[in-house]
Every structure is written in structure tokens, then in C-alpha cells.
Design a protein around this motif. Structure first.
Motif, mmCIF file in Angstrom:
data_model
loop_
_atom_site.group_PDB
_atom_site.id
_atom_site.type_symbol
_atom_site.label_atom_id
_atom_site.label_comp_id
_atom_site.label_asym_id
_atom_site.label_seq_id
_atom_site.Cartn_x
_atom_site.Cartn_y
_atom_site.Cartn_z
ATOM 1 N N ALA A 356 0.864 -1.197 0.000
ATOM 2 C CA ALA A 356 0.000 0.000 0.000
ATOM 3 C C ALA A 356 0.885 1.225 0.000
ATOM 4 O O ALA A 356 2.032 1.170 0.409
ATOM 5 N N VAL A 357 0.267 2.288 -0.463
ATOM 6 C CA VAL A 357 1.004 3.554 -0.431
ATOM 7 C C VAL A 357 0.894 4.105 0.990
ATOM 8 O O VAL A 357 -0.175 4.089 1.580
ATOM 9 N N HIS A 358 2.023 4.604 1.528
ATOM 10 C CA HIS A 358 1.987 5.160 2.880
ATOM 11 C C HIS A 358 0.905 6.230 2.928
ATOM 12 O O HIS A 358 0.796 7.053 2.037
ATOM 13 N N SER A 359 0.106 6.185 3.966
ATOM 14 C CA SER A 359 -1.065 7.078 3.961
ATOM 15 C C SER A 359 -0.666 8.505 4.288
ATOM 16 O O SER A 359 -1.447 9.408 4.136
ATOM 17 N N GLY A 360 0.519 8.681 4.857
ATOM 18 C CA GLY A 360 0.901 10.078 5.157
ATOM 19 C C GLY A 360 0.044 10.594 6.299
ATOM 20 O O GLY A 360 -0.363 9.831 7.165
ATOM 21 N N GLY A 361 -0.262 11.842 6.312
ATOM 22 C CA GLY A 361 -0.977 12.462 7.444
ATOM 23 C C GLY A 361 -2.463 12.166 7.357
ATOM 24 O O GLY A 361 -2.914 11.061 7.545
ATOM 25 N N SER A 362 -3.227 13.197 6.946
ATOM 26 C CA SER A 362 -4.682 12.958 6.903
ATOM 27 C C SER A 362 -4.952 12.160 5.626
ATOM 28 O O SER A 362 -4.762 12.596 4.512
ATOM 29 N N GLY A 364 -7.851 10.650 4.652
ATOM 30 C CA GLY A 364 -9.133 10.709 3.964
ATOM 31 C C GLY A 364 -9.732 9.337 3.782
ATOM 32 O O GLY A 364 -10.785 9.176 3.195
ATOM 33 N N ARG A 365 -9.027 8.320 4.296
ATOM 34 C CA ARG A 365 -9.580 6.957 4.201
ATOM 35 C C ARG A 365 -10.624 6.775 5.304
ATOM 36 O O ARG A 365 -10.471 7.297 6.390
ATOM 37 N N ASP A 366 -11.641 5.950 5.016
ATOM 38 C CA ASP A 366 -12.704 5.737 6.004
ATOM 39 C C ASP A 366 -12.233 4.723 7.040
ATOM 40 O O ASP A 366 -12.362 3.510 6.855
ATOM 41 N N LEU A 367 -11.710 5.218 8.124
ATOM 42 C CA LEU A 367 -11.091 4.346 9.134
ATOM 43 C C LEU A 367 -12.121 3.609 9.985
ATOM 44 O O LEU A 367 -11.763 2.814 10.848
ATOM 45 N N SER A 368 -13.409 3.882 9.754
ATOM 46 C CA SER A 368 -14.423 3.114 10.505
ATOM 47 C C SER A 368 -15.015 2.007 9.639
ATOM 48 O O SER A 368 -15.814 1.214 10.104
ATOM 49 N N ASN A 369 -14.552 1.948 8.378
ATOM 50 C CA ASN A 369 -15.113 0.937 7.462
ATOM 51 C C ASN A 369 -14.448 -0.404 7.697
ATOM 52 O O ASN A 369 -13.236 -0.554 7.486
ATOM 53 N N LEU A 370 -15.217 -1.395 8.133
ATOM 54 C CA LEU A 370 -14.625 -2.675 8.526
ATOM 55 C C LEU A 370 -13.981 -3.405 7.352
ATOM 56 O O LEU A 370 -12.917 -4.015 7.502
ATOM 57 N N SER A 375 -8.771 -5.179 5.153
ATOM 58 C CA SER A 375 -7.721 -5.174 4.119
ATOM 59 C C SER A 375 -6.388 -4.756 4.745
ATOM 60 O O SER A 375 -5.316 -5.198 4.318
ATOM 61 N N LEU A 376 -6.429 -3.963 5.787
ATOM 62 C CA LEU A 376 -5.193 -3.579 6.482
ATOM 63 C C LEU A 376 -4.652 -4.750 7.307
ATOM 64 O O LEU A 376 -3.444 -4.965 7.404
ATOM 65 N N TYR A 377 -5.556 -5.545 7.903
ATOM 66 C CA TYR A 377 -5.110 -6.758 8.591
ATOM 67 C C TYR A 377 -4.427 -7.703 7.605
ATOM 68 O O TYR A 377 -3.425 -8.340 7.902
ATOM 69 N N LYS A 378 -5.007 -7.765 6.398
ATOM 70 C CA LYS A 378 -4.431 -8.634 5.369
ATOM 71 C C LYS A 378 -3.030 -8.141 5.010
ATOM 72 O O LYS A 378 -2.082 -8.917 4.922
ATOM 73 N N GLN A 379 -2.923 -6.827 4.860
ATOM 74 C CA GLN A 379 -1.642 -6.238 4.487
ATOM 75 C C GLN A 379 -0.599 -6.498 5.569
ATOM 76 O O GLN A 379 0.539 -6.872 5.293
ATOM 77 N N THR A 478 -6.657 7.661 15.645
ATOM 78 C CA THR A 478 -8.097 7.789 15.335
ATOM 79 C C THR A 478 -8.819 6.476 15.582
ATOM 80 O O THR A 478 -9.891 6.421 16.187
ATOM 81 N N ILE A 479 -8.204 5.393 15.154
ATOM 82 C CA ILE A 479 -8.845 4.072 15.326
ATOM 83 C C ILE A 479 -8.931 3.700 16.799
ATOM 84 O O ILE A 479 -9.933 3.167 17.260
ATOM 85 N N ARG A 480 -7.913 4.050 17.559
ATOM 86 C CA ARG A 480 -7.951 3.785 19.005
ATOM 87 C C ARG A 480 -9.134 4.525 19.629
ATOM 88 O O ARG A 480 -9.858 3.986 20.455
ATOM 89 N N GLN A 481 -9.358 5.769 19.187
ATOM 90 C CA GLN A 481 -10.471 6.568 19.731
ATOM 91 C C GLN A 481 -11.819 6.005 19.276
ATOM 92 O O GLN A 481 -12.789 5.977 20.030
ATOM 93 N N LEU A 482 -11.863 5.480 18.057
ATOM 94 C CA LEU A 482 -13.112 4.873 17.561
ATOM 95 C C LEU A 482 -13.531 3.727 18.479
ATOM 96 O O LEU A 482 -14.714 3.537 18.763
ATOM 97 N N ALA A 483 -12.544 2.956 18.981
ATOM 98 C CA ALA A 483 -12.866 1.842 19.897
ATOM 99 C C ALA A 483 -13.441 2.394 21.190
ATOM 100 O O ALA A 483 -14.467 1.922 21.686
ATOM 101 N N VAL A 484 -12.827 3.438 21.716
ATOM 102 C CA VAL A 484 -13.301 4.025 22.980
ATOM 103 C C VAL A 484 -14.708 4.630 22.800
ATOM 104 O O VAL A 484 -15.575 4.465 23.648
ATOM 105 N N ASP A 485 -14.947 5.243 21.665
ATOM 106 C CA ASP A 485 -16.268 5.857 21.417
ATOM 107 C C ASP A 485 -17.390 4.823 21.375
ATOM 108 O O ASP A 485 -18.544 5.121 21.671
#
Ligand SMILES: CCCCCCCC/C=C\CCCCCC(=O)SCCNC(=O)CCNC(=O)[C@H](O)C(C)(C)COP(=O)(O)OP(=O)(O)OC[C@H]1O[C@@H](n2cnc3c(N)ncnc32)[C@H](O)[C@@H]1OP(=O)(O)O
Ligand SMILES: Cc1cc2nc3c(=O)[nH]c(=O)nc-3n(C[C@H](O)[C@H](O)[C@H](O)COP(=O)(O)OP(=O)(O)OC[C@H]3O[C@@H](n4cnc5c(N)ncnc54)[C@H](O)[C@@H]3O)c2cc1C
Length: 556
Positions: A356-362, A364-370, A375-379, A478-485
Motif C-alpha cells: 500500500a502507499v503510505h497514507s501520510g498524514g490525513s 481521507g480513508r474511512d477508518l471506521s469501514n470494517l 484489508s489492512l489486517y491482510k496487508q 483515530t482508530i484507538r479513539q473509535l474503539a473508545v467511542d
């Protein structure tokens, strides 16, 4: 394990002879493989079975102290028979480990037969009711027909016919490893039930002066301890269903002499048994500690649950060893992929280009989309497997042989096998929910569980995802916070989600986890029934405490 071995390794004649005796409880058997000196390294087992063509018998023997069979469940005092795994010798040649049915005790008076020394190995950390035992064989003779001959045979004159695959002897272990994945799901569901029910009952501390003490289940930290584990119990439930389906399919193929997926099954069952039992083992302790002091009481049910579950990380294949088995297969798959071969389903991703291409800063990917996160777990899994595989290749290029290169890369190989198992579990959980026929309300609740499992899985292993530029640091945050939310949303249904496991109180064996929540009265009742409380003054007072106190009082 005795019966599944007979069902899988007997000829039809042997099935007719032995299985009715087992099903009718006319004989009771155990699976005697492990020895004092060897449990993991099966090819190192020392028990011998020499074929005597003159009498058409096998002579079983424990030639050394380290060859004494040690640990088999119910061997000590219960079993009348055992499947004994021994090195087969015939016509002067050793043919490796084979299974033999050996009668241990008389069916008349249960006394050990001649040539058999058997007993219990002594108290253990748990499994108290199970007489794990030892067995020493003294040139004990059994009929030729007691060698399980479905896959390999010894004819009356001693001629040996080898099996289509030597590892078919290991089949029962694969089956039990699949069962242990189920056992992990059950144990974690029990622990979650106890901890979440108790956390709904227990009130503690005063957040603000004058306010009522809150339920401890209302604390975000308590929710953060328990809800990812609750989600994991649900994940493991769906994974054990998928694992059993794969096992059944591959076993049907094996029964039709199609051995093409035996390696894939071994690798997956090894990885999932190790991954689920390790996670569950740690999770049981988190659940116990989340119940404070009462979690440490036998009344909670946690001490027995933990002591009886924790050997799951050791038996049926020590977890590290099984992860290495899984990784060994993954390395072979990377090689096969590089040579253009098609890979089987559970490992086909290793031939995909998941870079994958390094995502860099923001990003814009939907980090709540399972689906995206899977696909990131696969990677992550693909990166770790290729990294470990490249380590092995570099070891070989540096002059090591394959065994040396695998051993040198073994720390990375275990990490790769864990990442592979984690990807399989997360993917299976998400995909299973899509196939579930359930109301939209139920789908929504289960989606919350799958989300917190996926989010928290990344949060707890964020280093893997950041090191390989799969996620940026800010995305991981962001993903860590999504879990807490998600925690307060899951709180609403938490008790219902453990009630859904439907453990009867008699099965849960926990005062803290009682369905009626009537904890304190029943804790007090439980304590009063403690043996120490049979008398107000314990007999030991008259022997020890009384004389001590009186002797010292006379000095005052
Ligand atoms: C309702 C549900 C609730 C119930 C839940 C609870 C259920 C269970 C509860 C209690 C019962 C359990 C009690 C415990 C019983 C026991 O512990 S029985 C004893 C268990 N012992 C083991 O597991 C021993 C582990 N060791 C091994 O399996 C082997 O020694 C090894 C795999 C580590 C090494 O094998 P080895 O042959 O010496 O060397 P390798 O070169 O690594 O392997 C050679 C090739 O064989 C392939 N292979 C190995 N194992 C298998 C297998 N099982 N199936 C298929 N293939 C296998 C391996 O991949 C190599 O293949 P390649 O050469 O092609 O790479
Ligand atoms: C409660 C219980 C019930 C059991 N029931 C049965 C039964 O019914 N029948 C039966 O036959 N057996 C039974 N066993 C035995 C069990 O199968 C073995 O204990 C298990 O296979 C582990 O083998 P081991 O004890 O030799 O451990 P070892 O292999 O000696 O493990 C010790 C350490 O060595 C490491 N190690 C070993 N090999 C390697 C390697 N190649 N690479 C890296 N590290 C390695 C392990 O990771 C571990 O950290 C039971 C055991 C228990 C605890």
C-alpha cells in the motif's frame, strides 16, 4: 481422544471390535503419547513396539526413565485401555511412531495387567478431578491386530506397508486443536458473563460527593477491559464454526484419499489453537481482576476456570511450537506463490500484491469501514509473512540449511503466524455477520461488537501497522479513539450479550455471575458453608493457638 483416534485410525474390522466397547462404556481409554522426556518432539518418543512374527505379537516397552508415558488424561486410575504411540520395529527396521491399542487393567478387578505399571502423576495446578497418569511398559505383549492399521500395516510375517502420508498418525491432534478453538470461545464467554454481570451489580466509589455510587460497568476503563473481550468471545464463536467446517471438509477429502489440503488444515488449526488459547488465557485474568477482591475468591469461578483452561496453551501442541508449524507452511506458500503456483483459500492473499502507499498524514480513508480495515489486517499479515520468509531466505543465502534458517528467523516466524491467524479471525467475524439472518437491531449490535474487535485489535498491535506504513500514527490514534467511542454504545446491551450465551448457573459455577444478580447474600451463604466454618472455634485452636496465647498471656 481415545475414541476419535479409533474412529480415524482403525480398519473396519478393528472399528467393529473396539468401538462398540467404547460407546457402551465397557472399556474406557486414553491417548498415551507424551512421555517424561518428550511431549513436543514426537519423532523423539522412546516407547518401542517390536514385532514378533513367531507369535504375531507386538512387544511394547519403556526402555528408559524418560520413555515413561506421562500426562495422559485419565491414565492414572480410570482407563482400562490406551492408544499408545510407539516407535514401530519390524524385521529389524524402525518405521517411526504408530498407534497401538493396549489393555492396561483387568476388566474383572481393574488391577493393572502384568507388564503394566500405571498410576497418577500427582496434584496439578488444575484439572483436579482428572487422573493424568504415568505408564511404564515392561515388555508387554499385544496381538498384531492391536496396531491401528487403517493407514499402515504389518502383515503376519512382519512385512510393513507404509501410510500414504506419515502425518496421518497425527490426525487426532488436529481434531482436538480444532476443538480447543471452540473451548477458547466457551471459556472467554464464561469469563465475560461473570465479569459483566458482576460489573452491573457492583457499585463502587463516589464520583461526585453526594451522588450514588455508580455501577462499575459504567466506568470507561471497566468497559475498555471487558467489551473487547466480549467481542472476542463472539469472534471466536464464529471462527470455531468456520474452523470446524474447514476441518470437516478436509477430513472428508482425506477419507477419499485426497490429501491436498492436509498441510493447510494443519497450519490453520495450529495457528488458531495457539492464537485463541493465548488470547483467552490472558483474557480470563483481565476478567478476574476486573472483579476486584471477590474475583480472587473460589466463589467467583475464576480460579477453576483459569486453572482448567490455561493448559490449553500447552497441551495438544505447545503454542509457540504450533505457531512455528503454521509459519513453516506460510513460508512454503510464499515460495509457491513466487514460483507461480496457485495458493489454497486461507493463504491465497500471500500471492496478492497488497503493498500500500503510505497514507501520510490525513489520509481521507474511512477508518471506521470494517471491510477497509480488514484489508489492512491482510496487508499486515502479508508483510509479516514475507518479512519472515525473506529472513529465512537470507539465512540460507548466508550458508545456513533450511532448519537453521527457520530456527534463526523463528521469533519473526511466530509474529507472522500470529498476524496470519489474527487476519483470519477478524475477516471471518466480519464476513460471518454479513451472512447472518438477523433483525436490523441485532445486526447493529453485532456490528458494534465486530467494530470494537477490529478497532481494538489494531490499537493493541498499532506498532505492526505503523512500522510497515500501513497506517500513519494519526490514523492509528483515530482508530484507538473509535474503539473508545463505541464503549458506551455497547454498554447498553452488554448484559444481554452475555445472557445470550445462556450459561446455566450450574454450568457457570460462579456466585458473581449468577443470573439473578443476587451476589452478596449468596457470597455470605457460600462463605458460611466453607469447611473452616463448621465450628465456631476451629479444632486447631486447642492444639496451637490456645496454648500459644495462654503461654504469652501468663507473661503479661
Ligand atoms: C465442545 C468443545 C469444548 C472442548 C474443548 C476442550 C477440548 C480438549 C480438552 C482436553 C483434551 C486435550 C488434552 C491434551 C491431549 C494432548 O496433549 S495429546 C498430545 C499432544 N501432543 C502434541 O500435540 C505434540 C506436538 N508435536 C507435534 O505435533 C510434532 O512433533 C511437530 C508437528 C511439532 C513436529 O513434527 P515433526 O514430524 O517432528 O517435524 P516437522 O518436520 O515439523 O513436521 C514434518 C511434516 O509433518 C507436517 N505435520 C506435522 N504435524 C502435522 C499434522 N498434525 N497434520 C498434518 N501435517 C503435519 C509438518 O507440517 C511437516 O510438513 P512439511 O515437511 O511438508 O513441512
Ligand atoms: C493438563 C494436561 C493434559 C495433558 N493430556 C495429555 C494427554 O491426554 N495425552 C498426551 O499424550 N499428552 C498430554 N499432555 C501432554 C502435552 O501434550 C504436552 O505437555 C505438550 O505437548 C507440550 O510438550 P512438553 O510438555 O514436552 O513441552 P516442551 O516442548 O518441553 O515445551 C517447553 C518449552 O520448550 C519450547 N520448545 C519446544 N520445542 C521447541 C521448538 N522446536 N522450537 C522452539 N521452542 C520449542 C516450548 O515452546 C516451551 O516453551 C497433557 C498436558 C497437560 C498439561
Amino acid at each position: 481422544m481415545f475414541i476419535p483416534t479409533l474412529e480415524r485410525q482403525c480398519t473396519s474390522e478393528q472399528r467393529e471390535k473396539f468401538l462398540p466397547l467404547c460407546y457402551d462404556y465397557r472399556i474406557i481409554g486414553t491417548y498415551a503419547q507424551t512421555e517424561l522426556g518428550h511431549g513436543t518432539f514426537l519423532r523423539g518418543l522412546e516407547t518401542t513396539a517390536h514385532y514378533d512374527p513367531n507369535t504375531q505379537e507386538f512387544i511394547l516397552n519403556s526402555p528408559t526413565i524418560s520413555s515413561i508415558k506421562w500426562w495422559p488424561g485419565a491414565l492414572g486410575k480410570t482407563s482400562t485401555h490406551a492408544v499408545v504411540l510407539a516407535q514401530l520395529y519390524t524385521l529389524g527396521k524402525c518405521h517411526g511412531i504408530h498407534p497401538f491399542v493396549v489393555q492396561l487393567r483387568s476388566l474383572d478387578d481393574h488391577k493393572p495387567l502384568r507388564g503394566i505399571t500405571v498410576g497418577d502423576i500427582g496434584p496439578k495446578m488444575g484439572f483436579g478431578p482428572n487422573d493424568n497418569g504415568y505408564l511404564k511398559l515392561h515388555k508387554h505383549r499385544i496381538p498384531r491386530t492391536n496396531m491401528l492399521m487403517k493407514y499402515s500395516q504389518v502383515s503376519p510375517d512382519g512385512t510393513y506397508t507404509k501410510p500414504p502420508r506419515s502425518t496421518l498418525t497425527y490426525g487426532t491432534m488436529t481434531f482436538v486443536r480444532v476443538l480447543i478453538v471452540h473451548g477458547s470461545a466457551i471459556a472467554l464467554a464464561k469469563a465475560s458473563t461473570i465479569a459483566i454481570r458482576y460489573s452491573a451489580v457492583r457499585r463502587q466509589s463516589e464520583l461526585r460527593p453526594g451522588e450514588p455510587e455508580p455501577q462499575i460497568l459504567s466506568y470507561p476503563t471497566q468497559q475498555h477491559k471487558l467489551f473487547p473481550l466480549l467481542a472476542t468471545a463472539y469472534a471466536f464463536h464464529f471462527v470455531q464454526l468456520a474452523m470446524m467446517k474447514i476441518y470437516t471438509d478436509v477430513n472428508d477429502q482425506i477419507n477419499n484419499s485426497n490429501f491436498s489440503r492436509i498441510q493447510e488444515l494443519h497450519a490453520l488449526s495450529s495457528g488458531l489453537k495457539a492464537f485463541t488459547s493465548w488470547v483467552t488465557n490472558a483474557g480470563l485474568e483481565v476478567c478476574r481482576m476486573s472483579c476486584g477482591g471477590h474475583g480472587y475468591s473460589q466463589a467467583s469461578g475464576f480460579p477453576r476456570l483459569y486453572a482448567d483452561f490455561t493448559p490449553s496453551c500447552t497441551y495438544e501442541g505447545e503454542n509457540t511450537v504450533l505457531m512455528l508449524q503454521s509459519a513453516r507452511y506460510l513460508v512454503k506458500c510464499v515460495r509457491d506463490a513466487r514460483s507461480g503456483k496457485t495458493l489454497p483459500g486461507t493463504v491465497s492473499y500471500l500471492s496478492e500484491d497488497v503493498s500500500a502507499v503510505h497514507s501520510g498524514g490525513s489520509s481521507g480513508r474511512d477508518l471506521s469501514n470494517l471491510d477497509f480495515l480488514i484489508s489492512l489486517y491482510k496487508q499486515r499479515a502479508s508483510n509479516q509473512v514475507h518479512f519472515a520468509s525473506d529472513k529465512v531466505d537470507r539465512g540460507i543465502s548466508a550458508g545456513m540449511d533450511l532448519v537453521g534458517a527457520l530456527n534463526s528467523a523463528s521469533v519473526h516466524l511466530v509474529s507472522a503466524a500470529k498476524a496470519h491467524s489474527h487476519y483470519f479471525i477478524a475477516k471471518t467475524f466480519v464476513e460471518s455477520l454479513k451472512l447472518l439472518k438477523a433483525s436490523s437491531e441485532l445486526q447493529n449490535v453485532l456490528h458494534q461488537l465486530a467494530s470494537v474487535y477490529v478497532f481494538e485489535g489494531i490499537a493493541q498491535s498499532s506498532g505492526d501497522f505503523i512500522e510497515d506504513y500501513i497506517l500513519s500514527g494519526s490514523e492509528a490514534k483515530t482508530i484507538r479513539q473509535l474503539a473508545v467511542d463505541l464503549l458506551p454504545l455497547i454498554r447498553v446491551n452488554a448484559v444481554s450479550l452475555v445472557d445470550a450465551f445462556s450459561f446455566r448457573d450450574e454450568v457457570l459455577q460462579s456466585v458473581l455471575g449468577r443470573y439473578d444478580g443476587n451476589v452478596y447474600e449468596n457470597l455470605f451463604k457460600w462463605a458460611q458453608n466453607s469447611p473452616l466454618n463448621k465450628t465456631d472455634v476451629h479444632p486447631s485452636y486447642h492444639k496451637y493457638l490456645g496454648p500459644l496465647l495462654k503461654r504469652n498471656q501468663s507473661k503479661l
